[in-house]
Design a protein around this motif. Structure first.
Motif, short mmCIF file in Angstrom:
data_model
loop_
_atom_site.label_atom_id
_atom_site.label_comp_id
_atom_site.label_asym_id
_atom_site.label_seq_id
_atom_site.Cartn_x
_atom_site.Cartn_y
_atom_site.Cartn_z
N UNK A 15 7.80 -4.58 1.07
CA UNK A 15 8.29 -3.80 2.22
C UNK A 15 9.59 -3.40 2.71
N UNK A 16 9.74 -2.42 3.58
CA UNK A 16 11.06 -2.46 3.93
C UNK A 16 10.85 -2.04 5.51
N UNK A 17 11.36 -2.92 6.47
CA UNK A 17 11.22 -2.72 7.91
C UNK A 17 12.45 -1.77 8.39
N UNK A 18 12.23 -0.59 9.02
CA UNK A 18 13.70 0.19 9.17
C UNK A 18 13.70 0.80 10.39
N UNK A 19 14.93 0.15 11.08
CA UNK A 19 15.12 0.67 12.28
C UNK A 19 15.92 1.98 12.08
N UNK A 20 15.16 2.98 12.69
CA UNK A 20 15.66 4.43 12.46
C UNK A 20 16.62 4.55 13.45
N UNK A 21 17.86 5.31 12.82
CA UNK A 21 18.93 5.82 13.76
C UNK A 21 19.22 7.24 13.16
N UNK A 22 20.13 7.80 13.94
CA UNK A 22 20.35 9.37 13.35
C UNK A 22 20.74 9.44 12.15
N UNK A 52 3.47 -0.90 -11.61
CA UNK A 52 2.33 -0.59 -10.72
C UNK A 52 2.14 -1.45 -9.62
N UNK A 53 3.22 -1.28 -8.86
CA UNK A 53 3.38 -1.90 -7.44
C UNK A 53 3.76 -0.87 -6.41
N UNK A 54 3.65 -1.29 -5.20
CA UNK A 54 3.97 -0.11 -4.03
C UNK A 54 5.18 -0.51 -3.30
N UNK A 55 5.55 0.52 -2.65
CA UNK A 55 6.91 0.13 -1.60
C UNK A 55 6.19 0.85 -0.26
N UNK A 56 6.09 0.08 0.78
CA UNK A 56 5.74 0.51 2.31
C UNK A 56 7.13 0.55 2.90
N UNK A 57 7.54 1.32 3.85
CA UNK A 57 8.51 1.53 4.64
C UNK A 57 7.96 1.67 5.98
N UNK A 58 8.35 0.72 7.01
CA UNK A 58 7.63 0.62 8.29
C UNK A 58 8.89 1.13 9.34
#
Length: 332
Positions: free
Chosen positions: A62-69, A92-98
């Motif tokens: 996982x990546x927890x991503x604080x969105x900026x411009x 055969x693995x996955x990436x999720x971005x939150x």
């Protein structure tokens, strides 16, 4: 076809086949390739739920991503993520971005740790003292920090050498006789920006030059900030003869401000930008401090995270790559 049948066809153990499919490092590259090719040939697809129950893992990073411009318009960021995805798909693995709001970022980390929805995290945009890194280091969820921080708990990190890259940039301008050198920085609570800022000041002082406070413009990490900061520098009573921009997103704005002001770039004003410039400035061969192979950097962070999961101590997973100067036509 199930795992047992695949193993029988290959004439190797089910354990070896399983480890090859899951990217375990103790399986040789030749065996892994043989297993993957056979799985493709026979149409074998592992049962995700069975894999998770058997291994105790989700097979998700996982990546927890604080969105900026401008995040999604940042080609370097997308290349890094692309490298991560490629490395994970191979296993055969996955990436999720939150995506989260900046004010709720730490709470999102706490929730992710309690729920154990991922096997590990990549932590981006590290800060001078990073409470996210401190929290994860104390709670046992594997993670790799993309960037260094002053948190003392042993943890895995990947970074480019910010101090060295800035030294190269300043010395390049000094070699051309520049002394009135300005620095445009991202917010200095960001660790990369602080390291580059401190290095700039040190190299200038080593050269017997006192940095002019009016030439130090921080808080510029997007096009708008870069444009405004360059306008301020151009309006100075004595404008600088050269500018270093410590991030490519602000660099686009800084270049546009010079063009709009009619400044002859590379003659009336020299400029070095940290990071490859985007296509909107095609036709300008900008002198850059480049962080090579962002896709390979993404792959490297995934490999480090998997090594953590397999028991490698965090103190042995601290990787520093070197940036390089790409000379262009914007310095003279």
């Amino acid at each position: 076809m199930n795992l047992k049948s695949l193993a029988q066809n290959l004439g190797i153990s089910e354990t070896t086949v399983s480890r090859a499919l899951n990217g375990y490092p103790e399986v040789s590259a030749r065996t892994r390739q043989r297993v993957l090719e056979a799985a493709e040939q026979f149409g074998y697809r592992p049962n995700p739920m069975a894999r998770s129950l058997a291994s105790g893992r989700t097979n998700v990073i996982g990546i927890i991503h604080a969105l900026i411009a401008n995040d999604l318009a940042d080609p370097m960021f997308m290349q890094i993520v692309g490298g991560m995805v490629e490395a994970l798909e191979y296993r055969q693995m996955d990436l999720i971005m939150a995506p989260v709001s900046p004010e709720n970022e730490l709470r999102a980390y706490e929730h992710m740790v309690k729920e154990r929805r991922v096997d590990g995290l990549i932590v981006g945009r590290t800060r001078l003292y990073d409470e996210r890194v401190a929290y994860l280091a104390q709670h046992g969820l594997p993670f790799v920090a993309h960037g260094r921080t002053s948190v003392n708990e042993p943890h895995a990190w990947f970074d480019y050498d910010n101090e060295s890259g800035m030294r190269v940039a300043v010395e390049h301008l000094l070699a051309y006789g520049h002394q009135r050198i300005a620095l445009m920085s991202a917010p200095l609570e960001m660790n990369f920006a602080r390291q580059r800022f401190d290095s700039f000041q040190n190299v200038m002082r080593d050269a017997g030059l006192k940095p002019n406070p009016d030439y130090l413009k921080d808080n510029s990490n997007d096009r708008r900030g870069g444009y405004a900061a360059m306008q301020q520098l151009l309006a100075s009573a004595t404008p600088p003869s050269a500018v270093i921009v410590d991030n490519h997103m602000a660099g686009v704005g800084a270049m546009r401000a010079l063009l709009d002001a009619g400044v002859t770039i590379g003659k009336q004003m020299s400029i070095i930008v940290w990071g490859k410039m985007e296509d909107s400035l095609a036709g300008y061969n900008v002198t850059t401090i480049e962080q090579p192979n962002p896709d390979l950097a993404g792959k490297k962070m995934v490999e480090m995270l998997l090594s953590l999961q397999n028991g490698t101590p965090p103190s042995e997973l601290q990787v520093l790559w070197q940036p390089v100067l790409i000379a262009g036509e914007t310095v003279s």
